[in-house]
Design a protein around this motif. Structure first.
Motif, short mmCIF file in Angstrom:
data_model
loop_
_atom_site.label_atom_id
_atom_site.label_comp_id
_atom_site.label_asym_id
_atom_site.label_seq_id
_atom_site.Cartn_x
_atom_site.Cartn_y
_atom_site.Cartn_z
N SER A 7 0.83 -1.21 0.00
CA SER A 7 0.00 0.00 0.00
C SER A 7 0.86 1.26 0.00
O SER A 7 0.53 2.25 -0.66
N ASP A 8 2.00 1.24 0.71
CA ASP A 8 2.91 2.39 0.70
C ASP A 8 3.52 2.59 -0.69
O ASP A 8 3.65 3.72 -1.17
N TYR A 9 3.89 1.50 -1.34
CA TYR A 9 4.45 1.56 -2.68
C TYR A 9 3.43 2.15 -3.67
O TYR A 9 3.75 3.07 -4.43
N LEU A 10 2.20 1.65 -3.63
CA LEU A 10 1.17 2.14 -4.55
C LEU A 10 0.83 3.61 -4.28
O LEU A 10 0.58 4.38 -5.20
N ALA A 11 0.84 4.01 -3.01
CA ALA A 11 0.58 5.41 -2.67
C ALA A 11 1.68 6.31 -3.22
O ALA A 11 1.41 7.41 -3.72
N GLU A 12 2.91 5.85 -3.14
CA GLU A 12 4.04 6.63 -3.67
C GLU A 12 3.96 6.73 -5.19
O GLU A 12 4.22 7.78 -5.77
N ILE A 13 3.60 5.64 -5.86
CA ILE A 13 3.42 5.65 -7.31
C ILE A 13 2.32 6.65 -7.69
O ILE A 13 2.49 7.45 -8.62
N SER A 27 11.35 7.61 -13.03
CA SER A 27 10.76 8.40 -11.95
C SER A 27 10.23 7.54 -10.81
O SER A 27 10.07 8.01 -9.70
N TYR A 28 9.97 6.28 -11.09
CA TYR A 28 9.40 5.39 -10.10
C TYR A 28 10.43 4.48 -9.42
O TYR A 28 10.08 3.68 -8.57
N TYR A 29 11.68 4.63 -9.79
CA TYR A 29 12.74 3.79 -9.19
C TYR A 29 12.81 3.95 -7.68
O TYR A 29 13.01 2.99 -6.96
N GLY A 30 12.69 5.17 -7.20
CA GLY A 30 12.76 5.40 -5.76
C GLY A 30 11.68 4.66 -5.00
O GLY A 30 11.93 4.06 -3.94
N ALA A 31 10.46 4.69 -5.54
CA ALA A 31 9.35 3.99 -4.90
C ALA A 31 9.59 2.49 -4.89
O ALA A 31 9.36 1.81 -3.89
N LEU A 32 10.06 1.96 -6.02
CA LEU A 32 10.32 0.53 -6.11
C LEU A 32 11.47 0.12 -5.19
O LEU A 32 11.38 -0.89 -4.48
N ALA A 33 12.54 0.90 -5.19
CA ALA A 33 13.67 0.59 -4.31
C ALA A 33 13.24 0.62 -2.85
O ALA A 33 13.64 -0.24 -2.05
N GLY A 34 12.40 1.58 -2.48
CA GLY A 34 11.90 1.64 -1.10
C GLY A 34 11.08 0.41 -0.73
O GLY A 34 11.22 -0.14 0.36
N ALA A 35 10.23 -0.04 -1.66
CA ALA A 35 9.41 -1.23 -1.41
C ALA A 35 10.30 -2.48 -1.30
O ALA A 35 10.09 -3.32 -0.42
#
Length: 95
Positions: A7-13, A27-35
């Motif tokens: 849910s955190d990943y999808l919210a960041e996306i 642009s979405y690498y940060g969100a994926l790396a965080g997840a």
């Protein structure tokens, strides 16, 4: 408390997409790396993500997942040294 990885990943996306300023996949690498890092913290041994890896002969991978055995430093990572551990300096004739 369990981390809400998906849910955190999808919210960041959604947050990145809402800006309409992203540049596609990168642009979405940060969100994926965080997840991936959040999920990797729950694994044994722990796993962590490094985005934008160097070219090792087959192009530039988007990301890599790494495991560091307990008590060992990660390969290819810089090492912090205290001021009392000086580096050996080579004479210019050996360069």
């Amino acid at each position: 408390m369990q981390p809400r990885i998906l849910s955190d990943y999808l919210a960041e996306i959604a947050r990145i997409r809402a800006t309409r300023a992203g540049t596609g996949e990168v642009s979405y690498y940060g969100a994926l790396a965080g997840a991936l890092n959040a999920a990797g913290e729950r694994l044994k041994p722990r796993v962590f993500c490094v985005p934008n890896l160097r070219n090792r002969g087959s192009g530039f991978p988007d990301m890599g997942l790494f495991v560091v055995p307990r008590g060992q430093a990660a390969e290819d990572w810089p090492e912090a040294r205290s001021h009392d551990r000086c580096l050996h300096v080579l004479p210019t004739t050996e360069l």
